[in-house]
Write an enzyme that holds these catalytic residues in place. Structure first.
Site, short mmCIF file in Angstrom:
data_model
loop_
_atom_site.label_atom_id
_atom_site.label_comp_id
_atom_site.label_asym_id
_atom_site.label_seq_id
_atom_site.Cartn_x
_atom_site.Cartn_y
_atom_site.Cartn_z
N ARG A 173 0.81 -1.23 0.00
CA ARG A 173 0.00 0.00 0.00
C ARG A 173 0.84 1.27 0.00
O ARG A 173 0.33 2.36 -0.21
CB ARG A 173 -0.96 -0.03 1.21
CG ARG A 173 -2.07 -1.05 1.07
CD ARG A 173 -2.78 -1.32 2.38
NE ARG A 173 -2.06 -2.26 3.22
CZ ARG A 173 -2.46 -2.65 4.44
NH1 ARG A 173 -3.57 -2.15 4.96
NH2 ARG A 173 -1.74 -3.51 5.14
N ASN B 268 35.83 43.25 8.33
CA ASN B 268 34.64 43.56 7.53
C ASN B 268 34.87 43.06 6.11
O ASN B 268 35.83 43.46 5.46
CB ASN B 268 34.38 45.07 7.54
CG ASN B 268 32.94 45.35 7.13
OD1 ASN B 268 32.36 44.61 6.33
ND2 ASN B 268 32.38 46.42 7.66
#
Ligand code: UD1
Ligand code: CA
Length: 454
Positions: A13, A374
Site C-alpha cells: 500500500r 569587515n
C-alpha cells in the site's frame, strides 16, 4: 527477554520500491525508531525478521550492535514471520514481538506491558480507536476476558463495530509461543498465518491475556500507506512540540514545527514557523530562529538571532551573533560571538573571529578570519583551483572592499584594507591599502558612435 521485530513485508500500500520499514518518519527509517525504543529494555537478543528488500533493510541496520536477522523468504503472514525467528530465540524467558511499521512505540509503554506479562503471562497491547478500520479487533467474553483477535477482513459486521484494536505488540513465554506457532493455520480471508491467532490459542488453554494501553493512540499507529505515514509523522511532531513548549520554548505554531533528531533549548528560545531541525541541535538561552530555517547539527550561542530562510549544517555559532536572512552556513563553519552574516552569504569550512561581518552576497570557503574583520559585498575566496582546495587567512581588523577575489592560498595581514574590485593573489602586508585593479582613466574629447545614415 528476547525481542522479535517483524519487518519482512513489502508494504504494497506504500506504492514504493523502498521496503516499508525503511520509509523515514521524523527523518529516520521507521525500523530505527523501533530499535531505539527497545534498546533500553536491555534484551538478550534482538531479531529482525527480513524478507522483502532484505538486503536494503540489513544494510540500513549495519551500524546497529547486537542484532540478528531471520529470513522470511515468502511473506506468508505475521505468524509465519514470527516462526522464522523462533530458532534463534532462547527457550527461557519471554519473547516480545513488535512490528517494524509501528515506529513510535515508547519504551515506557513496553515496560508497562512487560510488567503486566510477568514471567508466565500473556501480554497484549491494545488501543481504543474511534476509527478502528484496518486493524484486528479484540474479542472479549462477557467477563471482559480477551478470547481472540479477528482481522478486519475476517470480521463480521458486528465485530467490525468493536473499537478496541490490536496494536500487534505482544509478549509471552517463548516455550509456549514455539508450541502455538507450530499449530497455526492459514484458513482465513487472506490465506495467511496470523500471529493474532496465538491469542485464541492462549485463551483456550485458560491463560489470562493481560491487556495494556499506550499513553497516546498515535504511539501504536501502524503505517501501511502514505496517508498514515503523514498522519503519524504529524502526531509525533506535535508531541515533540508539546514537550518543548512544556520546557518553555516558544513555538509560534506547533503545527508547523519539524524535529528530525534532538533539540536542546535553553531559556527563552523562540522558533518561528516552518523550521526544520535535524541531527543534534543545541540552542542556548535567548536564541531566536526566524521562519523557514533549516538547522542541522548546530550549536548556537546565547542571544544569537537567526533570521528567516537561513540554512545551516554542521556549524558552531557563538553568542549574540546575527545570521541571515538567507544565509547559508555549510559544514565546518565556526563563528565567534557577535559575528554578523547577512543575506546571500555562503560560508564553508571557515572560522570567523569575534565581531567580524560579511553582510551581503559573499563567499568564504576554507578561510581563517580574525576578529573585527569587515568583508565586503560581492567578495569571494577563490579557494578551488579546479583540483585542490586552498586556504585564505584574513587577520584581525582587515577590511575587504566590495567585489574582491582573494585567490587562495593567500594571507591578508592585520589591519590591511583591500580596495574594492581587487583580485588579490599575493600576500598583503599589514596596515596599508592594497589595490589590485585596472586604473581608471578618461579619454577627453571622446565622441560616442552615432548611428550611420542609410
Ligand atoms: C497487523 C495485525 C493486526 C493489527 C495491525 C496493527 C496480523 C495478522 N494483523 O495487521 O491485527 O491490528 O497489524 O498495526 O498480525 N510482516 C512480515 N511478514 C509477513 C507479513 C507481515 O514480516 O509475512 C511484517 C510487516 O513487515 C509489518 C508487520 O509484519 O511490519 C505487520 O504486517 P502488516 O501486513 O502491515 O499487518 P496489518 O495488516 O497492518
Ligand atoms: Ca501494518
Amino acid at each position: 527477554m528476547n525481542i522479535v521485530i517483524l519487518a519482512a513485508g513489502q508494504g504494497k500500500r506504500m506504492q514504493s520500491n523502498l521496503p516499508k520499514v525503511l520509509h523515514p518518519v521524523a527523518g529516520r527509517p521507521m525500523l530505527m525508531h523501533v530499535l531505539e525504543a527497545v534498546r533500553p529494555l536491555a534484551p538478550q537478543r534482538i531479531i529482525v525478521v527480513v524478507g522483502h528488500g532484505s538486503n536494503a533493510v540489513m544494510q540500513a541496520c549495519a551500524d546497529q550492535p547486537n542484532l540478528a536477522f531471520a529470513q522470511q523468504h515468502q511473506q506468508l503472514g505475521t505468524g509465519h514471520a514470527l516462526q522464522q525467528a523462533m530458532p534463534m530465540v532462547d527457550d527461557k524467558g519471554i519473547t516480545l514481538m513488535l512490528y517494524g511499521d509501528v515506529p513510535f512505540i515508547r519504551t515506557e509503554t513496553l515496560r508497562t506491558l512487560l510488567v503486566a506479562t510477568g514471567a508466565n503471562g500473556f501480554g497484549l497491547l491494545t488501543v481504543n480507536l474511534p476509527d478502528p478500520s484496518g486493524y484486528g479487533r479484540i474479542i472479549r467474553n462477557a467477563n471482559g476476558q480477551v478470547q481472540r483477535i479477528v482481522e478486519q477482513k475476517d470480521a463480521t459486521a458486528q465485530e467490525r463495530t468493536i473499537t478496541e484494536v490490536n496494536t500487534g505488540i505482544l509478549a509471552a513465554p517463548t516455550v509456549h509461543l514455539k508450541r502455538w506457532l507450530a499449530q497455526l493455520k492459514n484458513d482465513n480471508a487472506q490465506g495467511e498465518y496470523y500471529a493474532t491467532d496465538l491469542i485464541a490459542m492462549a485463551a483456550s488453554e485458560g491463560m489470562p491475556i493481560h491487556t495494556v494501553h499506550p499513553a497516546a493512540p498515535w504511539e501504536t499507529e501502524g503505517i501501511n500507506d502514505k496517508i498514515q505515514l503523514a498522519a503519524v509523522e504529524r502526531a509525533y511532531q506535535r508531541s515533540q512540540a508539546r514537550i518543548l513548549m512544556e520546557q518553555g520554548v516558544t513555538l509560534l505554531d506547533p503545527n508547523r514545527f519539524d524535529l528530525r533528531g534532538t533539540l536542546h533549548c535553553g531559556k527563552d528560545v523562540s522558533i518561528d514557523v516552518n523550521c526544520v531541525f535535524e541531527g543534534e541541535v543545541a540552542l542556548a538561552n535567548g536564541v531566536s530562529i526566524g521562519a523557514n530555517c533549516l538547522i542541522k547539527d548546530a550549536q548556537i550561542g546565547a542571544g544569537t538571532k537567526i533570521e528567516a530562510f537561513t540554512h545551516m549544517e554542521n556549524v558552531r555559532i557563538g553568542a549574540n551573533a546575527k545570521i541571515g536572512p538567507y544565509a547559508r552556513l555549510r559544514p565546518g563553519t565556526v563563528l565567534s560571538d557577535e559575528t554578523h552574516i547577512g543575506n546571500f552569504v555562503e560560508l564553508k569550512n571557515t572560522h570567523m573571529g569575534r565581531g567580524s561581518k560579511a553582510n551581503h552576497l559573499a563567499y568564504l570557503g576554507d578561510a581563517q578570519v580574525g576578529a573585527a574583520v569587515n568583508y565586503g559585498a560581492g567578495s569571494i575566496t577563490a579557494n578551488y583551483d579546479g583540483a585542490n582546495k586552498h586556504r585564505t587567512v584574513i587577520e584581525d581588523n582587515v577590511q575587504v572592499g566590495s567585489n574582491c577575489v582573494l585567490v587562495a592560498p593567500v594571507t591578508i595581514a592585520q589591519g590591511a584594507t583591500i580596495g574594492a574590485g581587487s583580485t588579490i593573489s599575493k600576500p598583503v602586508p599589514a596596515g596599508g591599502l592594497t589595490i589590485a585593479r585596472a586604473k581608471q582613466s578618461t579619454l577627453a574629447g571622446w565622441v560616442r558612435p552615432a548611428k550611420l545614415k542609410k
